[in-house]
Design a protein around this motif. Structure first.
Motif, mmCIF file in Angstrom:
data_model
loop_
_atom_site.group_PDB
_atom_site.id
_atom_site.type_symbol
_atom_site.label_atom_id
_atom_site.label_comp_id
_atom_site.label_asym_id
_atom_site.label_seq_id
_atom_site.Cartn_x
_atom_site.Cartn_y
_atom_site.Cartn_z
ATOM 1 N N LEU A 116 0.840 -1.209 0.000
ATOM 2 C CA LEU A 116 0.000 0.000 0.000
ATOM 3 C C LEU A 116 0.871 1.253 0.000
ATOM 4 O O LEU A 116 0.526 2.265 -0.642
ATOM 5 C CB LEU A 116 -0.936 -0.015 1.208
ATOM 6 C CG LEU A 116 -2.074 -1.037 1.144
ATOM 7 C CD1 LEU A 116 -2.811 -1.100 2.479
ATOM 8 C CD2 LEU A 116 -3.051 -0.701 0.014
ATOM 9 N N PHE A 117 1.990 1.221 0.722
ATOM 10 C CA PHE A 117 2.914 2.360 0.705
ATOM 11 C C PHE A 117 3.454 2.583 -0.704
ATOM 12 O O PHE A 117 3.503 3.720 -1.206
ATOM 13 C CB PHE A 117 4.070 2.128 1.679
ATOM 14 C CG PHE A 117 5.104 3.222 1.658
ATOM 15 C CD1 PHE A 117 4.962 4.338 2.465
ATOM 16 C CD2 PHE A 117 6.207 3.135 0.812
ATOM 17 C CE1 PHE A 117 5.912 5.360 2.437
ATOM 18 C CE2 PHE A 117 7.156 4.153 0.774
ATOM 19 C CZ PHE A 117 7.008 5.271 1.597
ATOM 20 N N ASN A 118 3.881 1.507 -1.361
ATOM 21 C CA ASN A 118 4.412 1.635 -2.715
ATOM 22 C C ASN A 118 3.358 2.170 -3.674
ATOM 23 O O ASN A 118 3.673 2.998 -4.557
ATOM 24 C CB ASN A 118 4.926 0.279 -3.216
ATOM 25 C CG ASN A 118 6.273 -0.084 -2.620
ATOM 26 O OD1 ASN A 118 6.947 0.751 -2.020
ATOM 27 N ND2 ASN A 118 6.669 -1.350 -2.768
ATOM 28 N N ILE A 119 2.128 1.739 -3.528
ATOM 29 C CA ILE A 119 1.054 2.223 -4.395
ATOM 30 C C ILE A 119 0.823 3.716 -4.161
ATOM 31 O O ILE A 119 0.642 4.498 -5.112
ATOM 32 C CB ILE A 119 -0.235 1.413 -4.160
ATOM 33 C CG1 ILE A 119 -0.061 -0.018 -4.713
ATOM 34 C CG2 ILE A 119 -1.447 2.100 -4.800
ATOM 35 C CD1 ILE A 119 -1.204 -0.950 -4.397
ATOM 36 N N SER A 120 0.856 4.124 -2.892
ATOM 37 C CA SER A 120 0.674 5.547 -2.588
ATOM 38 C C SER A 120 1.824 6.388 -3.128
ATOM 39 O O SER A 120 1.674 7.590 -3.370
ATOM 40 C CB SER A 120 0.548 5.745 -1.075
ATOM 41 O OG SER A 120 1.797 5.530 -0.423
ATOM 42 N N ALA A 121 2.983 5.765 -3.340
ATOM 43 C CA ALA A 121 4.148 6.470 -3.875
ATOM 44 C C ALA A 121 4.180 6.470 -5.397
ATOM 45 O O ALA A 121 5.122 7.014 -5.992
ATOM 46 C CB ALA A 121 5.424 5.843 -3.326
ATOM 47 N N GLY A 122 3.174 5.836 -5.999
ATOM 48 C CA GLY A 122 3.072 5.898 -7.449
ATOM 49 C C GLY A 122 3.313 4.603 -8.191
ATOM 50 O O GLY A 122 3.140 4.536 -9.408
ATOM 51 N N LEU A 123 3.713 3.551 -7.472
ATOM 52 C CA LEU A 123 3.878 2.261 -8.139
ATOM 53 C C LEU A 123 2.520 1.599 -8.350
ATOM 54 O O LEU A 123 1.580 1.827 -7.575
ATOM 55 C CB LEU A 123 4.789 1.352 -7.320
ATOM 56 C CG LEU A 123 6.247 1.807 -7.167
ATOM 57 C CD1 LEU A 123 7.010 0.835 -6.282
ATOM 58 C CD2 LEU A 123 6.922 1.935 -8.523
ATOM 59 N N THR A 124 2.406 0.774 -9.353
ATOM 60 C CA THR A 124 1.157 0.087 -9.654
ATOM 61 C C THR A 124 1.446 -1.383 -9.903
ATOM 62 O O THR A 124 2.612 -1.780 -10.097
ATOM 63 C CB THR A 124 0.491 0.678 -10.905
ATOM 64 O OG1 THR A 124 1.300 0.345 -12.056
ATOM 65 C CG2 THR A 124 0.349 2.199 -10.794
ATOM 66 N N PRO A 125 0.406 -2.224 -9.939
ATOM 67 C CA PRO A 125 0.618 -3.647 -10.250
ATOM 68 C C PRO A 125 1.279 -3.870 -11.602
ATOM 69 O O PRO A 125 1.881 -4.926 -11.820
ATOM 70 C CB PRO A 125 -0.804 -4.218 -10.216
ATOM 71 C CG PRO A 125 -1.535 -3.339 -9.252
ATOM 72 C CD PRO A 125 -0.976 -1.973 -9.507
#
Length: 420
Positions: A116-125
């Motif tokens: 979730l942290f990585n997604i909030s930083a702009g990474l996606t699946p």
């Protein structure tokens, strides 16, 4: 560090590890290349989503505890990537009761939070991939991996992250070894049978219902069916019986592997199958005994040292009792006259002087006796102070194994001398 096109596990780990293509997110090379804790083909793609997830969860705990992951090469005993050793250490340090299961649950939550942290930083699946030059299609594996994690299209559900405080550990709480879970004297039913698993389990349940608490997967049965098939079947059959009667499960399952070499490996295999104790031969060197003992201590199990074919059993017993002093909770000695020997002569019950002297030498170690014991002769063994009478064909060849077990148990209880 490792080419992802040659091993599906490390490829999936590179693609999904929170900090990028790091081989320590899940060091699948351990089982894909190094055969630790057991070998899984690098080309086997189907098993990798579950193995990568399980190992990532375990390694998240290693990172959080600030423990070097190379310890896992010694501590993982199976592809379940056990955290029992860490659970004990963390429980001792915090005063809270942690288990392998609880730590794996926490590890999975850590991975969710990192995701979730990585997604909030702009990474996606869409970033769960490898450079095109490797020509590795991870789509089928990612689909299963997301499913196992409970992620929707690669995104964790926030409501799945539930913090809960473990229960306080009880003051002085210690693991109880199998040899401390029964009150002597007891009957160990030796299922040395060339029969189907169903027949063997049926006899085991009948003997257990008659009072036997040590249930032995005999050597012939182990060789025919294998530990991974026979031992769980015995455990499950007895558990079902106990549940049907509303009684607690009290069976101690003994794997009579008659280990002569690689004691650590054979003990690991038997314990992994669910056995509470493994039989190791006294004949030969000591190394295999100490190897098996080390595995037993790590897993709160036990070893039974069998003196079959030992030329001077009393001298060998005295030697081992001295060397193993302090390990009494994990070790039981077995004075044994083998089937091939006692069918040509009398059973071991005829050697009362030998049994009595062995009982004296054993000291605080438990002593079991095996070899042609049946109704009418079990009392001779029990009267010498042996804590366990091992009975085989007299039970499994009887017309009523349950009642035969009851009578033998009653017989040894009536003749067993009370020890202070």
């Amino acid at each position: 560090a490792y080419h992802p096109a040659k091993a599906w596990g490390i490829a999936l780990s590179y693609a999904t590890t929170s900090r990028g293509g790091c081989h320590l997110g899940a060091y699948t090379i351990a089982f894909e290349i190094l055969n630790s804790p057991e070998y899984v083909s690098p080309e086997d793609a189907a098993s990798k989503p579950s193995l990568v997830k399980r190992m990532q969860d375990a390694f998240a705990i290693y990172d959080s505890a600030i423990i070097c992951k190379y310890h896992s090469l010694a501590l993982f005993l199976s592809l379940n990537f056990e955290l029992d050793d860490l659970a004990k250490a963390i429980s001792a340090a915090t005063g809270l009761h942690y288990t392998d299961e609880e730590l794996h649950r926490i590890g999975a939550m850590i991975i969710d939070v990192e995701r979730l942290f990585n997604i909030s930083a702009g990474l996606t699946p869409e970033h769960d991939t490898l450079p095109r030059k490797f020509k590795v299609n991870l789509a089928p594996l990612l689909k299963e991996y997301y499913k196992l994690r409970g992620w929707v299209n690669g995104v964790p559900r926030r409501e799945a992250i539930q913090l809960r405080k473990p229960k306080p550990a009880k003051l002085g709480e210690l693991a109880i070894t199998p040899l401390r879970r029964f009150t002597p004297p007891q009957v160990q039913v030796a299922l040395d049978m060339d029969a189907s698993i169903e027949v063997i389990c049926d006899i085991a349940v009948k003997a257990y219902s008659g009072g036997a608490r040590l249930i032995e997967a005999g050597t012939p049965a182990l060789k025919r069916h294998g530990a991974d098939n026979l031992v769980p079947a015995l455990i499950n059959s007895i558990r079902r019986y106990c549940e049907s009667k509303g009684e607690p499960y009290e069976a101690i399952v003994v794997a009579d592997a008659k280990t002569m070499d690689v004691g650590n490996l054979e003990a690991r295999i038997m314990f992994r199958s669910g056995a509470d104790a493994i039989v190791v031969l006294a004949i030969g060197g000591d190394e295999k005994i100490f190897e098996a003992l080390s595995e037993a201590i790590r897993r709160d199990r036990a070893i039974i040292i069998d003196f079959i074919q030992v030329e001077d059993p009393l001298a060998r017993l005295e030697d081992l009792a001295r060397k193993l002093k302090g390990y009494e909770p994990w070790v039981m000695f077995c004075l044994h006259r083998g089937i091939s020997e006692h069918i040509r002569s009398r059973g071991i019950h005829d050697s009362k002087t030998l049994i009595a002297e062995a009982r004296k030498i054993a000291g605080n170690f438990l002593l079991s006796v095996a070899g042609g014991i049946k109704e009418g002769t079990a009392k001779e063994v029990a009267s010498c102070g042996a804590e366990v009478c091992v009975v085989g064909s007299a039970i499994y060849n009887s017309t009523n194994p349950r009642e035969t077990t009851q009578r033998i148990l009653q017989e040894i209880r009536e003749h067993y001398p009370l020890r202070s």
